[in-house]
Design an enzyme around this catalytic site. Structure first.
Site, short mmCIF file in Angstrom:
data_model
loop_
_atom_site.label_atom_id
_atom_site.label_comp_id
_atom_site.label_asym_id
_atom_site.label_seq_id
_atom_site.Cartn_x
_atom_site.Cartn_y
_atom_site.Cartn_z
N ASP A 162 0.62 -0.78 -0.13
CA ASP A 162 -0.13 -0.39 0.02
C ASP A 162 0.93 0.82 0.30
O ASP A 162 0.62 2.13 -0.87
CB ASP A 162 -0.83 0.26 0.86
N SER A 184 -6.22 0.03 0.48
CA SER A 184 -5.24 0.84 0.63
C SER A 184 -5.85 1.42 2.58
O SER A 184 -5.03 1.00 3.07
CB SER A 184 -4.90 2.45 0.18
#
Length: 434
Positions: A162, A184
Site C-alpha cells: 500500500d 488502501s
C-alpha cells in the site's frame, strides 16, 4: 505460479475479474521490482475505469496485508481507530485520538500523507518540531499499550504494498477509485491491529466522493471488507462543502487542534469530532449510547485528560510539550495577507477542492510526491456555507513566503465562493450514518 503482467492488465482493462492468484502475482511482483511502475500505473488506471467486484477488493486488500507483517494486540485491549477519506482542513484524527484514549480506548493509528488537494495527518504532525512518525512495529505497539495512542507512518514492514501504491495513485490520477481507496484504507487499519473502526466518509465539493451514491458504494465496500477480516466497521457520512474548522495548512491546523483540546471549540469541528468519537466509544463498548459518550468526551476535555494524552503522544514521538504553550516554536511565514470579500450576499457554495489546490501553490500541499512542504504556510478561512458576507469584509488570511504567489492564492480562494443575495441554509455537517 507465473503470469504475464500485460495479459492481466488487458484482462482488467476489458472488464475481466482478476482472481486471488492473479492479484497476488501483480502486487508481490511490483514490490519485488519485477512488475514495472508503468505497468502498475496501467493496472491502477484499468481498475479506476472498470472498478472491481467485492471479491477482487477483498483479495487486493489481503495481498496488501500479506506484503508485510500484521500487528496483534490480543483480546484484552480495546483497540479502535478512525479513518477519514480526506478533506480540506480535516484535522479531526489529531483531536479525536487523544480524546478516545483518555476515555479508555487504545488507538493504534497508521496514517498517510496528503493526496491531491487534501492534507495528510502525518504532514500536519511533522510540522511539530521534533515529532517523529517513523517507528518499528515493536515501538509502535509499546506506545499504544503504555499511553493509549500513537499516530505513525507505515513502516517498511507494515503493508509495504500500500505504501508504494499509495504514492503512485497520487501521481497517476487514480486517487478516487473505490476499490483502491478500500484496499488502501482497510489494509492499514487491519494490519495495525485495530479491532474496531469508524470511518469518516466525506461527501461534497471538497471530497473525493462528490455524491451520496458513490459514497454509499464506497461505504459498503469498506464495511464488507472489514467484516471479511473480522473487523467491526461503522461509517459516518460528513459534508465536505466547506473547509473544516478555521485553519488550513499543516502547522496552522495543529494549533487549531491544540486550542480545541484546551476547550476552544469551533462549531463544525465539535459536531464532527463528537459524532466520530461517540461512534468509536459505542462500537468499542466504552459507552452505552450517544449521551453517555458525549458526557465522557466533555469530561476528558474539561478535565484536561485529553490534552494530557496529546502531550504524552508528543513526548513519546520526539516532540516537546512546550509547543502547546508557545506557538511561535512552529515558526511564522514571511507574509500574512488579508482575504477581503469583493461582493456581498450569502455563501451558497464553497469549492473546497479549489482552495486545497490553491494552497498547493504556497507549498501547503504537494504537487508531486517529492514536493517539499512549507509547514508554516496555509490560510485562515472564517466563512461557511450559508453565512452572510458583506463587501469589504475580512474572510481570512493567507500565510506565505512569496507575496505575489500569495495574492494569486487569495484570488483563487475568493473565486472558489459562490455568493448570492438569496439566503441559503447549509446542510448539517453530519449527513448520514451506516
Amino acid at each position: 505460479m507465473s503470469f504475464n503482467p500485460v495479459e492481466l492488465i488487458i484482462k482488467k482493462r476489458n472488464g475481466g475479474i482478476l482472481n486471488k492468484k492473479e492479484i497476488s502475482f501483480m502486487i508481490s511482483n511490483y514490490i519485488d521490482g519485477n512488475v514495472t511502475e508503468y505497468q502498475m500505473s496501467a493496472l491502477l488506471m484499468s481498475i479506476f475505469f472498470k472498478d472491481m467486484e467485492m471479491s477482487e477488493i477483498i483479495d487486493l486488500t489481503a495481498s496488501y496485508i500479506e506484503s508485510g507483517i500484521r500487528i496483534d494486540f490480543g483480546d484484552d485491549l480495546i483497540t479502535v481507530d478512525k479513518h477519514s477519506t480526506g478533506g480540506v482542513g480535516d484535522k479531526i484524527s489529531i483531536i479525536l485520538a487523544p480524546i478516545v484514549a483518555a476515555c479508555g480506548g487504545y488507538v493504534p493509528m497508521i496514517s498517510g500523507r496528503g493526496l491531491g488537494h487534501t492534507g495528510g495527518t502525518l504532514d500536519k504532525l511533522e510540522s511539530i518540531p521534533g515529532f517523529n512518525t517513523y517507528f518499528s512495529e515493536h515501538d509502535f505497539k509499546k506506545m499504544v499499550i503504555d499511553s493509549g495512542l500513537a499516530i505513525i507512518a507505515q513502516s517498511e514492514n507494515l503493508v509495504p504494498a500500500d505504501k508504494k501504491i499509495y504514492a503512485l495513485r497520487d501521481v497517476s490520477g487514480t486517487v478516487e477509485s473505490r476499490a483502491l481507496i478500500t484496499a488502501s484504507v482497510m489494509s492499514k487499519k487491519i494490519a495495525e491491529g485495530a479491532k474496531n473502526l469508524v470511518i469518516d466518509l466525506k461527501v461534497g465539493a471538497g471530497a473525493f466522493m462528490k455524491n451520496m451514491s458513490d459514497a454509499e458504494a464506497l461505504a459498503h465496500s469498506l464495511i464488507n471488507t472489514g467484516n471479511a477480516f473480522d473487523q467491526a466497521v461503522k461509517v459516518v457520512f460528513t459534508s465536505m462543502n466547506s473547509p473544516i474548522g478555521h485553519k488550513i495548512g499543516n502547522a496552522l491546523e495543529i494549533i487549531e487542534c491544540i486550542d480545541y483540546l484546551k476547550g476552544k471549540k469551533v462549531e463544525d469541528l465539535e459536531i464532527i469530532t463528537n459524532e466520530l468519537a461517540s461512534q468509536m466509544l459505542i462500537i468499542s463498548k466504552l459507552a452505552n449510547d450517544k449521551d453517555d459518550a458525549i458526557n465522557k468526551i466533555n469530561h476528558v476535555i474539561d478535565s484536561g485528560k485529553a490534552l494530557d494524552k496529546f502531550i504524552k503522544m508528543l513526548e513519546n514521538q520526539g516532540a516537546k510539550a512546550n509547543i502547546i504553550e508557545d506557538y511561535s516554536l512552529f515558526g511564522t511565514s514571511k507574509h500574512k495577507l488579508a482575504i477581503i470579500s469583493d461582493q456581498q450576499g450569502y455563501v451558497h457554495h464553497i469549492n473546497s477542492q479549489e482552495i486545497g489546490y490553491a494552497l498547493v501553490e504556497i507549498s501547503a500541499g504537494r504537487r508531486v510526491l517529492e514536493s517539499k512542504l512549507d509547514y508554516r504556510s496555509g490560510c485562515e478561512f472564517y466563512k461557511k456555507q450559508g453565512d452572510r458576507l458583506e463587501k469589504g469584509e475580512l474572510i481570512g488570511y493567507v500565510y506565505c513566503e512569496n507575496e505575489e504567489i500569495g495574492k494569486n492564492v487569495i484570488q483563487r480562494i475568493i473565486k472558489s465562493m459562490t455568493i448570492r443575495e438569496i439566503e441559503f441554509d447549509s446542510e448539517l455537517p453530519i449527513i448520514k450514518r451506516l
